[in-house]
Design a protein around this motif. Structure first.
Motif, PDB file in Angstrom:
ATOM      1  N   UNK A 113      -0.523  20.508   5.905  1.00 44.40           N
ATOM      2  CA  UNK A 113      -1.305  19.393   5.379  1.00 44.40           C
ATOM      3  C   UNK A 113      -0.611  18.684   4.245  1.00 44.40           C
ATOM      4  N   UNK A 114       0.508  19.195   3.784  1.00 43.05           N
ATOM      5  CA  UNK A 114       1.251  18.506   2.729  1.00 43.05           C
ATOM      6  C   UNK A 114       1.808  17.196   3.246  1.00 43.05           C
ATOM      7  N   UNK A 115       1.692  16.966   4.551  1.00 43.41           N
ATOM      8  CA  UNK A 115       2.176  15.722   5.132  1.00 43.41           C
ATOM      9  C   UNK A 115       1.441  14.502   4.636  1.00 43.41           C
ATOM     10  N   UNK A 116       0.282  14.648   4.002  1.00 43.55           N
ATOM     11  CA  UNK A 116      -0.451  13.491   3.505  1.00 43.55           C
ATOM     12  C   UNK A 116       0.054  13.065   2.151  1.00 43.55           C
ATOM     13  N   UNK A 117       0.892  13.840   1.533  1.00 47.82           N
ATOM     14  CA  UNK A 117       1.352  13.487   0.189  1.00 47.82           C
ATOM     15  C   UNK A 117       2.571  12.602   0.252  1.00 47.82           C
ATOM     16  N   UNK A 160       0.515   4.957  -6.588  1.00 50.33           N
ATOM     17  CA  UNK A 160       0.924   5.844  -7.682  1.00 50.33           C
ATOM     18  C   UNK A 160       1.792   6.972  -7.129  1.00 50.33           C
ATOM     19  N   UNK A 161       2.715   7.490  -7.939  1.00 49.88           N
ATOM     20  CA  UNK A 161       3.637   8.540  -7.473  1.00 49.88           C
ATOM     21  C   UNK A 161       2.935   9.751  -6.863  1.00 49.88           C
ATOM     22  N   UNK A 162       1.740  10.082  -7.369  1.00 53.29           N
ATOM     23  CA  UNK A 162       1.050  11.262  -6.862  1.00 53.29           C
ATOM     24  C   UNK A 162      -0.046  10.917  -5.841  1.00 53.29           C
ATOM     25  N   UNK A 203       0.844  -1.200   0.000  1.00 54.59           N
ATOM     26  CA  UNK A 203       0.000   0.000   0.000  1.00 54.59           C
ATOM     27  C   UNK A 203       0.878   1.249   0.000  1.00 54.59           C
ATOM     28  N   UNK A 204       2.080   1.124   0.560  1.00 58.70           N
ATOM     29  CA  UNK A 204       3.035   2.228   0.572  1.00 58.70           C
ATOM     30  C   UNK A 204       3.863   2.232  -0.706  1.00 58.70           C
ATOM     31  N   UNK A 205       4.498   1.105  -0.989  1.00 55.87           N
ATOM     32  CA  UNK A 205       5.460   1.047  -2.096  1.00 55.87           C
ATOM     33  C   UNK A 205       4.802   0.952  -3.464  1.00 55.87           C
ATOM     34  N   UNK A 206       3.564   0.473  -3.514  1.00 52.39           N
ATOM     35  CA  UNK A 206       2.923   0.264  -4.811  1.00 52.39           C
ATOM     36  C   UNK A 206       1.940   1.340  -5.218  1.00 52.39           C
ATOM     37  N   UNK A 239      -1.466  10.214  -2.238  1.00 49.49           N
ATOM     38  CA  UNK A 239      -1.093  10.442  -0.838  1.00 49.49           C
ATOM     39  C   UNK A 239      -1.012   9.128  -0.072  1.00 49.49           C
ATOM     40  N   UNK A 240      -0.185   9.109   0.952  1.00 48.79           N
ATOM     41  CA  UNK A 240       0.031   7.896   1.735  1.00 48.79           C
ATOM     42  C   UNK A 240      -1.195   7.461   2.529  1.00 48.79           C
ATOM     43  N   UNK A 241      -1.782   8.385   3.272  1.00 48.22           N
ATOM     44  CA  UNK A 241      -2.836   8.000   4.206  1.00 48.22           C
ATOM     45  C   UNK A 241      -4.058   7.391   3.505  1.00 48.22           C
ATOM     46  N   UNK A 242      -4.559   7.975   2.404  1.00 43.90           N
ATOM     47  CA  UNK A 242      -5.676   7.323   1.711  1.00 43.90           C
ATOM     48  C   UNK A 242      -5.340   5.912   1.214  1.00 43.90           C
ATOM     49  N   UNK A 243      -4.093   5.702   0.800  1.00 44.22           N
ATOM     50  CA  UNK A 243      -3.684   4.370   0.336  1.00 44.22           C
ATOM     51  C   UNK A 243      -3.745   3.361   1.485  1.00 44.22           C
TER      52      UNK A 243
END
Length: 199
Positions: free
Chosen positions: A195-199, A81-83, A76-79, A85-89
């Motif tokens: 809030x850019x911390x979610x990206x 998409x580049x754009x 969920x982290x490594x796979x 955000x981490x938390x939604x993934x």
């Protein structure tokens, strides 16, 4: 005649699944404490050594998807998409895991786990391992730029979200509620707490 690698791996996976399914059926029918590894091996028509070749312990037979869950969380982290955000993934992956583990068919298994100190202890150690694996995946992403402490804290929050939601009256709503808090906490650890911390 040499067995092709693809077929060999399929046979191994089939044997592993057969052992796990047999063990779970016996545990639920007879009680976890009354069934031994030899009973599982005999019922699955395999050698005891074959059981241990696939599962390190009796407890591992109950949590046969342990490795898969751990890998899914890391992916969920490594796979993503580049754009993306981490938390939604991570939110999406935890939602899927909670759906799987709160299906009606899973209820007898969780009752069995709750009734066994050995299984509860194994589950706790498994959760800690999953959290460390997830933290490592997050820390390895150069775009996230967080401290080791932030990565480990987030990972623990995510793993706890799964456990808390699984026990809630409305698991899916609980996941959403918990992840709103997780997203806010993650944002605070970003550059200037933005809030850019979610990206």
């Amino acid at each position: 005649m040499t067995v092709p690698p693809g077929r060999r791996e399929r046979k191994k996976a089939e044997t592993r699944q057969k052992i796990a399914d047999t063990a779970l059926r016996l545990f639920l029918e007879r009680g976890y404490d009354t069934v031994g590894i030899r009973d599982v091996a005999a019922e699955a028509d395999v050698a005891v050594t074959t059981v241990f070749a696939h599962f390190a312990s009796k407890e591992a037979l109950v949590f046969e998807q342990d490795q898969d869950f751990e890998e899914r969380l890391s992916r969920a982290v490594t796979g993503r998409a580049p754009d993306e955000p981490l938390i939604p993934a991570l939110h999406r992956e935890i939602q899927a895991l909670v759906r799987h583990c709160t299906a009606d068919s899973a209820a007898p298994v969780w009752r069995m786990i709750d009734a066994s100190p050995a299984l509860r202890e194994y589950e706790e150690s498994m959760r800690l391992r999953h959290a460390e694996s997830l933290a490592t995946a997050i820390a390895a992403d150069p775009d996230l730029s967080r401290t080791t402490t932030a990565c480990r804290t987030l990972a623990r929050f995510v793993i706890d979200a799964y456990s808390l939601a699984r026990d809630a009256a409305d698991p899916q709503t609980a996941v959403d509620e918990i992840f709103r808090m997780i997203e806010a906490a993650w944002a605070v650890t970003g550059p200037s707490g933005s809030s850019t911390g979610t990206a």
